[in-house]
Design a protein around this motif. Structure first.
Motif, PDB file in Angstrom:
ATOM      1  N   LEU A   1      11.142  -2.284   2.218  1.00  0.00           N
ATOM      2  CA  LEU A   1      11.024  -1.495   3.444  1.00  0.00           C
ATOM      3  C   LEU A   1       9.704  -1.774   4.160  1.00  0.00           C
ATOM      4  O   LEU A   1       8.641  -1.875   3.544  1.00  0.00           O
ATOM      5  CB  LEU A   1      11.119  -0.008   3.123  1.00  0.00           C
ATOM      6  CG  LEU A   1      12.496   0.550   2.759  1.00  0.00           C
ATOM      7  CD1 LEU A   1      12.376   2.010   2.394  1.00  0.00           C
ATOM      8  CD2 LEU A   1      13.458   0.373   3.927  1.00  0.00           C
ATOM      9  N   ASN A   2       9.819  -1.882   5.494  1.00  0.00           N
ATOM     10  CA  ASN A   2       8.634  -1.977   6.344  1.00  0.00           C
ATOM     11  C   ASN A   2       8.353  -0.668   7.080  1.00  0.00           C
ATOM     12  O   ASN A   2       7.211  -0.394   7.452  1.00  0.00           O
ATOM     13  CB  ASN A   2       8.797  -3.094   7.383  1.00  0.00           C
ATOM     14  CG  ASN A   2       8.682  -4.468   6.765  1.00  0.00           C
ATOM     15  OD1 ASN A   2       8.130  -4.606   5.689  1.00  0.00           O
ATOM     16  ND2 ASN A   2       9.217  -5.475   7.437  1.00  0.00           N
TER      17      ASN A   2
ATOM     18  N   ARG B   1       2.606   9.194  -3.102  1.00  0.00           N
ATOM     19  CA  ARG B   1       2.067   8.172  -3.982  1.00  0.00           C
ATOM     20  C   ARG B   1       3.179   7.322  -4.609  1.00  0.00           C
ATOM     21  O   ARG B   1       3.057   6.090  -4.705  1.00  0.00           O
ATOM     22  CB  ARG B   1       1.246   8.836  -5.096  1.00  0.00           C
ATOM     23  CG  ARG B   1      -0.026   9.528  -4.610  1.00  0.00           C
ATOM     24  CD  ARG B   1      -0.629  10.361  -5.740  1.00  0.00           C
ATOM     25  NE  ARG B   1      -1.797  11.082  -5.304  1.00  0.00           N
ATOM     26  CZ  ARG B   1      -3.037  10.605  -5.371  1.00  0.00           C
ATOM     27  NH1 ARG B   1      -3.250   9.391  -5.849  1.00  0.00           N
ATOM     28  NH2 ARG B   1      -4.060  11.329  -4.957  1.00  0.00           N
ATOM     29  N   SER B   2       4.252   7.971  -5.043  1.00  0.00           N
ATOM     30  CA  SER B   2       5.339   7.238  -5.683  1.00  0.00           C
ATOM     31  C   SER B   2       5.981   6.240  -4.725  1.00  0.00           C
ATOM     32  O   SER B   2       6.298   5.106  -5.113  1.00  0.00           O
ATOM     33  CB  SER B   2       6.382   8.228  -6.200  1.00  0.00           C
ATOM     34  OG  SER B   2       7.471   7.562  -6.787  1.00  0.00           O
ATOM     35  N   ILE B   3       6.163   6.646  -3.485  1.00  0.00           N
ATOM     36  CA  ILE B   3       6.761   5.733  -2.504  1.00  0.00           C
ATOM     37  C   ILE B   3       5.857   4.544  -2.250  1.00  0.00           C
ATOM     38  O   ILE B   3       6.305   3.384  -2.166  1.00  0.00           O
ATOM     39  CB  ILE B   3       7.058   6.503  -1.204  1.00  0.00           C
ATOM     40  CG1 ILE B   3       8.182   7.507  -1.434  1.00  0.00           C
ATOM     41  CG2 ILE B   3       7.430   5.550  -0.075  1.00  0.00           C
ATOM     42  CD1 ILE B   3       8.447   8.402  -0.250  1.00  0.00           C
ATOM     43  N   LEU B   4       4.570   4.788  -2.108  1.00  0.00           N
ATOM     44  CA  LEU B   4       3.639   3.679  -1.851  1.00  0.00           C
ATOM     45  C   LEU B   4       3.565   2.726  -3.040  1.00  0.00           C
ATOM     46  O   LEU B   4       3.405   1.505  -2.865  1.00  0.00           O
ATOM     47  CB  LEU B   4       2.254   4.239  -1.540  1.00  0.00           C
ATOM     48  CG  LEU B   4       2.102   4.983  -0.210  1.00  0.00           C
ATOM     49  CD1 LEU B   4       0.679   5.484  -0.038  1.00  0.00           C
ATOM     50  CD2 LEU B   4       2.493   4.108   0.973  1.00  0.00           C
TER      51      LEU B   4
ATOM     52  N   SER C   1       6.713   0.435  -2.877  1.00  0.00           N
ATOM     53  CA  SER C   1       7.015  -0.190  -1.577  1.00  0.00           C
ATOM     54  C   SER C   1       5.853  -1.086  -1.176  1.00  0.00           C
ATOM     55  O   SER C   1       5.017  -0.705  -0.341  1.00  0.00           O
ATOM     56  CB  SER C   1       7.259   0.882  -0.505  1.00  0.00           C
ATOM     57  OG  SER C   1       8.271   1.776  -0.903  1.00  0.00           O
ATOM     58  N   PRO C   2       5.771  -2.261  -1.748  1.00  0.00           N
ATOM     59  CA  PRO C   2       4.617  -3.127  -1.476  1.00  0.00           C
ATOM     60  C   PRO C   2       4.588  -3.697  -0.058  1.00  0.00           C
ATOM     61  O   PRO C   2       3.536  -4.174   0.377  1.00  0.00           O
ATOM     62  CB  PRO C   2       4.767  -4.244  -2.516  1.00  0.00           C
ATOM     63  CG  PRO C   2       6.229  -4.266  -2.838  1.00  0.00           C
ATOM     64  CD  PRO C   2       6.689  -2.854  -2.733  1.00  0.00           C
ATOM     65  N   PHE C   3       5.715  -3.634   0.657  1.00  0.00           N
ATOM     66  CA  PHE C   3       5.760  -4.188   2.014  1.00  0.00           C
ATOM     67  C   PHE C   3       5.790  -3.100   3.091  1.00  0.00           C
ATOM     68  O   PHE C   3       5.985  -3.411   4.271  1.00  0.00           O
ATOM     69  CB  PHE C   3       6.997  -5.077   2.178  1.00  0.00           C
ATOM     70  CG  PHE C   3       7.056  -6.210   1.194  1.00  0.00           C
ATOM     71  CD1 PHE C   3       6.275  -7.348   1.384  1.00  0.00           C
ATOM     72  CD2 PHE C   3       7.875  -6.133   0.070  1.00  0.00           C
ATOM     73  CE1 PHE C   3       6.331  -8.395   0.469  1.00  0.00           C
ATOM     74  CE2 PHE C   3       7.924  -7.172  -0.843  1.00  0.00           C
ATOM     75  CZ  PHE C   3       7.149  -8.305  -0.650  1.00  0.00           C
TER      76      PHE C   3
ATOM     77  N   GLN D   1      -1.260  -1.877   1.824  1.00  0.00           N
ATOM     78  CA  GLN D   1      -0.164  -2.398   2.629  1.00  0.00           C
ATOM     79  C   GLN D   1       0.148  -1.515   3.837  1.00  0.00           C
ATOM     80  O   GLN D   1       0.651  -1.987   4.864  1.00  0.00           O
ATOM     81  CB  GLN D   1       1.099  -2.569   1.776  1.00  0.00           C
ATOM     82  CG  GLN D   1       1.802  -1.277   1.373  1.00  0.00           C
ATOM     83  CD  GLN D   1       1.266  -0.696   0.091  1.00  0.00           C
ATOM     84  OE1 GLN D   1       0.163  -1.028  -0.324  1.00  0.00           O
ATOM     85  NE2 GLN D   1       2.054   0.157  -0.565  1.00  0.00           N
ATOM     86  N   LEU D   2      -0.154  -0.214   3.767  1.00  0.00           N
ATOM     87  CA  LEU D   2       0.207   0.723   4.841  1.00  0.00           C
ATOM     88  C   LEU D   2      -0.799   0.612   5.987  1.00  0.00           C
ATOM     89  O   LEU D   2      -2.008   0.737   5.790  1.00  0.00           O
ATOM     90  CB  LEU D   2       0.227   2.153   4.305  1.00  0.00           C
ATOM     91  CG  LEU D   2       0.894   3.189   5.213  1.00  0.00           C
ATOM     92  CD1 LEU D   2       2.383   2.906   5.318  1.00  0.00           C
ATOM     93  CD2 LEU D   2       0.670   4.605   4.693  1.00  0.00           C
TER      94      LEU D   2
END
Length: 618
Positions: A178-179, A192-195, A198-200, A224-225
């Motif tokens: 996901l972008n 935190r879990s989503i980040l 989700s490396p992209f 990445q965010l």
């Protein structure tokens, strides 16, 4: 010179124009113009269809007119009464398997069962964007099918609305491409879990950031965010500091935060320190910090001015070029601000508009209700039920105005009790009209033989008119003198020596209030602003029956201070003249745009206390 018409343009130009048109216009209008446009429409392969805008019959017509392979975006929320299961409609009537080129899909008001039936059928699609609005906000069952689809499709954009505790119901895929992610609510643990998985991920939008009691210390970073949007939150500055420290590469940040009290959240210096130390790449910072003021006081303007000064440093204005404003939005009508701009040309007028309660204008309130009484009495002749309805309405008015007088409005001016007697006398107009009209109807009433049948009733109404005139004359002769003059018996009662007794301990001094005499002349007036403030209304009860022009102290002239010192010079000249005119420039000044700014209350303002009955003389 050769002429070129619209049909001579290449097909790509038409398709580019179609990108800005809705499906209805393309199918029902352009396709029917000519054969050439019909052919161009048939080969157009970038249709974006919103099925929520059409009825079931219209949807079927449009889908029959378009090749399913030419549809790249679909918005679906079918609530037809004859089709209760949306998944059946998608799989049977629409035959979703034919939408092989679908890139964007938006499903509205779907539940877990419908997703489990629908998503496996399109698992082989190459979707880039997926939006899901769950019908149940407090969804508790696991959405494992959605987790599998996210991994299989390699989605770039995901929007999930009405999802509470997203991580608990959606096992977040380990390898997520996901972008862009938009969710309804999020906690710090979910964040935190989503980040982590989700490396992209580049853009994260959360509509509601739930209140966090404790946030653990920062142990990792997620560079990445680059864009973060929090549209609604109640986090403190410390909690925001912990969350923002996780994403040091942010370029765009949008915060809308609410707080119940002034705190470090409004401190521009702390935000400047945070951005310089942890968000060095930040280029676009949009924020709105809201604070609800329960009670507006004179120190609010000073606090607002000090807050905005923290955002006028070179960091905000020169380096980042971020321009911050602070405003007070009062829940009132547009006329509140418009009238202030047009008519508030003195410091006292501005202060009264923003820091004092509104007042009831008895001269415009009583006529409305007297007309109401007159209309009720007149129409009750033909509709007696109006008396009950009007009585109920007056009861509601009584409750509303009783609350308003105690908690909403103020009474800076004393009408001397003259409005109520006038309203009573005007109400007699309705009684006279009712009696005259009833007498007329009785005189005109006839029986079957054509003779008058209500002579007795008509005579009785004429007698009633005479009685009403006598009652009004008696009221006027009895109460009018008491309205405009002090009764003699009140003066005589004040001479009596009544011993201290009873619950309230009435003393001789109190009983002689009405007999108190005080010379009022300019020689006894105060000579300084402080004296005037301290001696305001000292003898209000002793002079209760004097005219306000005689008992009230002279107001202090309040003028704004200016940079040239003209106002200060005028105050000094007035004091030196010996004319006993008090002036002050405290709490008001002209700004750079020659507009009046208020920083405090008027110099003769007296706050309400139990011992200082300024506003409650009677």
């Amino acid at each position: 010179m050769s002429s070129i018409c619209l049909l001579d343009f290449p097909v790509e130009i038409f398709h580019r124009i179609f990108d800005y048109l809705d499906t209805r216009t393309i199918i029902r209008s352009l396709r029917c113009v000519c054969r050439q446009l019909n052919g161009i429409v048939n080969i157009y392969n970038r249709y974006e269809i919103d099925l929520t805008l059409f009825t079931k019959v219209q949807c079927e017509f449009i889908l029959q007119s378009i090749c399913c392979e030419n549809i790249i975006s679909l918005i679906f929320s079918v609530d037809f009464k004859e089709q209760s299961d949306k998944a059946d409609y998608l799989l049977t009537i629409l035959n979703i398997q034919q939408f092989s080129c679908l890139r964007s899909l938006k499903l509205l008001h779907v539940n877990k069962n419908e997703l489990d039936r629908f998503l496996p059928c399109i698992i082989n699609f190459s979707l880039i964007s997926l939006s899901i609005q769950l019908s149940d906000f407090f969804q508790t069952a696991s959405l494992s099918s959605l987790s599998t689809a996210i991994t299989q499709w390699k989605l770039r954009k995901l929007h999930i609305f009405n999802g509470h505790n997203l991580i608990k119901i959606l096992p977040w895929p380990v390898d997520c491409n996901l972008n862009h992610l938009t969710i309804t609510s999020c906690t710090d643990q979910e964040y935190r879990s989503i980040l982590e998985h989700s490396p992209f991920l580049r853009t994260f939008v959360m509509e509601y950031c739930l209140i966090i009691n404790t946030i653990p210390s920062v142990n990792s970073s997620y560079p990445q965010l680059t864009s973060l949007v929090m549209n609604y939150s109640f986090l403190s500055f410390g909690q925001l500091n912990s969350l923002l420290s996780l994403t040091p590469s942010l370029v765009h940040l949008k915060l809308i935060n609410h707080t119940d009290h002034f705190s470090s959240l409004f401190d521009g210096n702390r935000w400047e320190e945070l951005i310089q130390s942890k968000l060095r790449l930040l280029k676009n910072f949009q924020f709105c910090f809201r604070h609800t003021i329960r009670k507006l006081n004179s120190t609010f303007c000073t606090n607002l001015h000090s807050i905005i000064q923290q955002y006028r440093t070179p960091f905000w204005l020169d380096i980042k070029r971020w321009f911050v404003i602070a405003d007070c939005i009062m829940r009132s009508s547009i006329l509140f601000y418009l009238l202030g701009k047009l008519f508030d040309n003195t410091p006292r007028k501005k202060w009264k508009r923003y820091f004092t309660l509104s007042s009831l204008n008895w001269g415009t309130i009583f006529p409305v209700f007297t007309n109401f009484i007159v209309i009720t009495l007149v129409y009750s002749i033909i509709a007696p039920l109006m008396l009950l309805i009007s009585g109920f309405a007056f009861g509601l008015f009584y409750i509303a105005y009783a609350y308003t007088m105690f908690y909403v409005t103020d009474f800076p001016n004393d009408a001397g009790g003259l409005a109520f007697p006038r309203a009573i006398y005007q109400s007699f107009t309705g009684i006279y009209l009712m009696e005259i009209m009833l007498a007329t109807l009785f005189f005109l009433a006839q029986n079957d033989s054509g003779s008058q049948s209500a002579i007795v009733e008509a005579i009785f109404m004429c007698v009633s008119i005479a009685i009403t005139v006598a009652v009004q004359y008696t009221m006027c002769t009895s109460f009018d003198p008491l309205t405009y003059y002090l009764p003699i018996d009140a003066e005589e009662f004040s001479q009596l020596d009544i011993p201290v007794s009873g619950k309230f301990g009435i003393t001789k001094k109190v009983t002689r209030i009405l007999n108190h005499r005080q010379s009022i002349n300019d020689s006894d007036s105060v000579s300084t602003v402080d004296q005037a403030v301290n001696e305001v209304y000292d003898n209000t009860m002793e002079n209760a029956y004097l005219h306000p022009a005689l008992r009230d102290p002279k107001p202090i002239i309040w003028i704004p201070r200016d940079n040239l010192g003209i106002a200060v010079d005028e105050v000094q000249k007035t004091e030196a003249s010996g004319m006993n005119i008090l002036m002050s420039t405290e709490g008001a000044r002209f700004n750079d745009k020659v507009n009046i700014e208020i920083h405090g209350a008027p110099p003769d303002h007296m706050p309400f206390t139990e011992t200082n009955q300024v506003r409650t003389r009677f």
